[in-house]
Design a protein around this motif. Structure first.
Motif, PDB file in Angstrom:
ATOM      1  N   PRO A 190       5.263 -14.439   4.531  1.00 23.99           N
ATOM      2  CA  PRO A 190       5.184 -14.911   5.912  1.00 23.99           C
ATOM      3  C   PRO A 190       5.278 -13.805   6.967  1.00 23.99           C
ATOM      4  N   ARG A 191       5.798 -12.637   6.587  1.00 18.47           N
ATOM      5  CA  ARG A 191       5.839 -11.501   7.495  1.00 18.47           C
ATOM      6  C   ARG A 191       5.181 -10.321   6.802  1.00 18.47           C
ATOM      7  N   GLY A 192       4.677  -9.400   7.597  1.00 20.42           N
ATOM      8  CA  GLY A 192       4.080  -8.211   7.014  1.00 20.42           C
ATOM      9  C   GLY A 192       4.432  -6.970   7.800  1.00 20.42           C
ATOM     10  N   LEU A 193       4.859  -5.945   7.085  1.00 21.49           N
ATOM     11  CA  LEU A 193       5.044  -4.636   7.699  1.00 21.49           C
ATOM     12  C   LEU A 193       3.673  -3.971   7.718  1.00 21.49           C
ATOM     13  N   VAL A 194       3.201  -3.578   8.885  1.00 20.62           N
ATOM     14  CA  VAL A 194       1.895  -2.950   9.021  1.00 20.62           C
ATOM     15  C   VAL A 194       2.061  -1.456   8.742  1.00 20.62           C
ATOM     16  N   LEU A 195       1.277  -0.956   7.792  1.00 19.17           N
ATOM     17  CA  LEU A 195       1.432   0.403   7.283  1.00 19.17           C
ATOM     18  C   LEU A 195       0.234   1.269   7.636  1.00 19.17           C
ATOM     19  N   ARG A 196       0.510   2.538   7.953  1.00 23.42           N
ATOM     20  CA  ARG A 196      -0.543   3.494   8.274  1.00 23.42           C
ATOM     21  C   ARG A 196      -0.186   4.866   7.694  1.00 23.42           C
ATOM     22  N   GLU A 197      -1.202   5.716   7.535  1.00 23.23           N
ATOM     23  CA  GLU A 197      -1.046   7.117   7.151  1.00 23.23           C
ATOM     24  C   GLU A 197      -0.231   7.335   5.870  1.00 23.23           C
ATOM     25  N   PRO A 198      -0.621   6.680   4.760  1.00 23.01           N
ATOM     26  CA  PRO A 198       0.107   6.918   3.513  1.00 23.01           C
ATOM     27  C   PRO A 198      -0.106   8.334   3.002  1.00 23.01           C
ATOM     28  N   GLN A 199       0.912   8.892   2.401  1.00 20.30           N
ATOM     29  CA  GLN A 199       0.830  10.213   1.783  1.00 20.30           C
ATOM     30  C   GLN A 199       1.567  10.167   0.456  1.00 20.30           C
ATOM     31  N   SER A 200       0.936  10.677  -0.574  1.00 24.44           N
ATOM     32  CA  SER A 200       1.603  10.752  -1.871  1.00 24.44           C
ATOM     33  C   SER A 200       2.477  12.003  -1.902  1.00 24.44           C
ATOM     34  N   CYS A 201       3.368  12.051  -2.864  1.00 26.54           N
ATOM     35  CA  CYS A 201       4.214  13.228  -3.047  1.00 26.54           C
ATOM     36  C   CYS A 201       4.488  13.390  -4.540  1.00 26.54           C
ATOM     37  N   THR A 202       5.024  14.524  -4.897  1.00 25.26           N
ATOM     38  CA  THR A 202       5.491  14.701  -6.255  1.00 25.26           C
ATOM     39  C   THR A 202       6.617  13.700  -6.483  1.00 25.26           C
ATOM     40  N   PHE A 203       6.591  12.997  -7.588  1.00 25.88           N
ATOM     41  CA  PHE A 203       7.580  11.981  -7.912  1.00 25.88           C
ATOM     42  C   PHE A 203       8.997  12.562  -7.878  1.00 25.88           C
ATOM     43  N   VAL A 204       9.907  11.824  -7.196  1.00 25.48           N
ATOM     44  CA  VAL A 204      11.309  12.218  -7.120  1.00 25.48           C
ATOM     45  C   VAL A 204      12.154  11.060  -7.648  1.00 25.48           C
ATOM     46  N   PRO A 205      12.793  11.208  -8.808  1.00 25.99           N
ATOM     47  CA  PRO A 205      13.654  10.131  -9.302  1.00 25.99           C
ATOM     48  C   PRO A 205      14.723   9.783  -8.270  1.00 25.99           C
ATOM     49  N   VAL A 208      16.711  12.478 -13.782  1.00 24.52           N
ATOM     50  CA  VAL A 208      15.588  11.784 -14.404  1.00 24.52           C
ATOM     51  C   VAL A 208      16.054  10.597 -15.262  1.00 24.52           C
ATOM     52  N   SER A 209      17.335  10.530 -15.564  1.00 22.92           N
ATOM     53  CA  SER A 209      17.847   9.416 -16.376  1.00 22.92           C
ATOM     54  C   SER A 209      17.704   8.072 -15.664  1.00 22.92           C
ATOM     55  N   VAL A 210      17.467   8.043 -14.340  1.00 23.69           N
ATOM     56  CA  VAL A 210      17.276   6.774 -13.639  1.00 23.69           C
ATOM     57  C   VAL A 210      15.867   6.223 -13.839  1.00 23.69           C
ATOM     58  N   VAL A 211      14.964   7.041 -14.349  1.00 24.83           N
ATOM     59  CA  VAL A 211      13.579   6.612 -14.571  1.00 24.83           C
ATOM     60  C   VAL A 211      13.539   5.790 -15.857  1.00 24.83           C
ATOM     61  N   PRO A 212      13.070   4.545 -15.772  1.00 26.91           N
ATOM     62  CA  PRO A 212      13.083   3.696 -16.969  1.00 26.91           C
ATOM     63  C   PRO A 212      12.027   4.112 -17.989  1.00 26.91           C
ATOM     64  N   ALA A 213      12.364   3.937 -19.236  1.00 30.22           N
ATOM     65  CA  ALA A 213      11.383   4.125 -20.301  1.00 30.22           C
ATOM     66  C   ALA A 213      10.389   2.974 -20.227  1.00 30.22           C
ATOM     67  N   PRO A 214       9.172   3.177 -20.689  1.00 36.05           N
ATOM     68  CA  PRO A 214       8.195   2.085 -20.676  1.00 36.05           C
ATOM     69  C   PRO A 214       8.681   0.909 -21.534  1.00 36.05           C
ATOM     70  N   SER A 215       8.384  -0.278 -21.089  1.00 36.40           N
ATOM     71  CA  SER A 215       8.665  -1.468 -21.886  1.00 36.40           C
ATOM     72  C   SER A 215       7.699  -1.510 -23.055  1.00 36.40           C
ATOM     73  N   LYS A 216       8.087  -2.197 -24.104  1.00 30.71           N
ATOM     74  CA  LYS A 216       7.264  -2.264 -25.314  1.00 30.71           C
ATOM     75  C   LYS A 216       5.859  -2.790 -25.020  1.00 30.71           C
ATOM     76  N   TRP A 217       5.753  -3.763 -24.116  1.00 32.75           N
ATOM     77  CA  TRP A 217       4.446  -4.349 -23.817  1.00 32.75           C
ATOM     78  C   TRP A 217       3.493  -3.347 -23.166  1.00 32.75           C
ATOM     79  N   MET A 218       4.023  -2.287 -22.567  1.00 27.14           N
ATOM     80  CA  MET A 218       3.191  -1.292 -21.903  1.00 27.14           C
ATOM     81  C   MET A 218       2.553  -0.311 -22.877  1.00 27.14           C
TER      82      MET A 218
END
Length: 170
Positions: free
Chosen positions: A110-125, A140-150
């Protein structure tokens, strides 16, 4: 990392990828979420949350791919679940408005945040939180391992990988 905003918003995958890399210009939120602090405008970091279920992913992937097929680069597709980074910062974006209606294909309300100017970055856990939050780099221990289905059938589990996100279309 020094160029990233201190405030972040956690978004489930593959929606976080779509914000940073595929031109998703609206982040849908409930009216309660917007009324409880998501009215802020300005640059924020995009945090890809840890959780991702198979049915959730497949539904989102199909929706995203349908929008992308109608766009300027009809070859761009949502990555496989295994390739989506989770549990950290993947980029940043400007929040320029909060709306209750939009002609964007990405708006579901029902609400939307309007987004502009996306920029990617090197992944930071980083550990996520609800609403806007001040993020901090984590181990890096906060990064989950892939689930089996993946994983491909018969594949052994593996450690999460840290790679740079794809560039933005915008």
């Amino acid at each position: 990392m020094t160029d990233l905003p201190t405030l972040a918003l956690s978004v489930r995958q593959p929606w976080a990828w779509a914000i940073v890399s595929a031109g998703k210009d609206i982040e849908n939120r409930s009216w309660q979420a917007v009324n409880h602090g998501l009215k802020r405008r300005g640059r924020i970091a995009v945090h890809a949350s840890k959780g991702l279920g198979k049915e959730e992913y497949e539904s989102a992937r199909d929706f995203i791919n349908e929008i992308l097929a109608a766009g300027p680069d009809d070859r761009l597709r949502c990555p496989a679940a295994l390739d989506l980074q989770r549990g950290g910062i993947i980029g940043s974006v400007d929040v320029v408005d909060v709306v209750t209606d939009s002609e964007s294909d990405w708006f579901m309300g029902p609400r939307g945040l309007v987004l502009r100017e996306p920029q990617s970055c090197t992944f930071v856990p980083s550990v996520g939180a609800l609403g806007y939050f001040e993020w901090k780099p984590a181990d890096v221990s906060v990064v989950p391992a892939p689930s089996k289905w993946m994983l491909p059938i018969g594949a052994a589990p593996h450690e999460p990988k840290i790679i740079e996100t794809q560039g933005s279309l915008l």
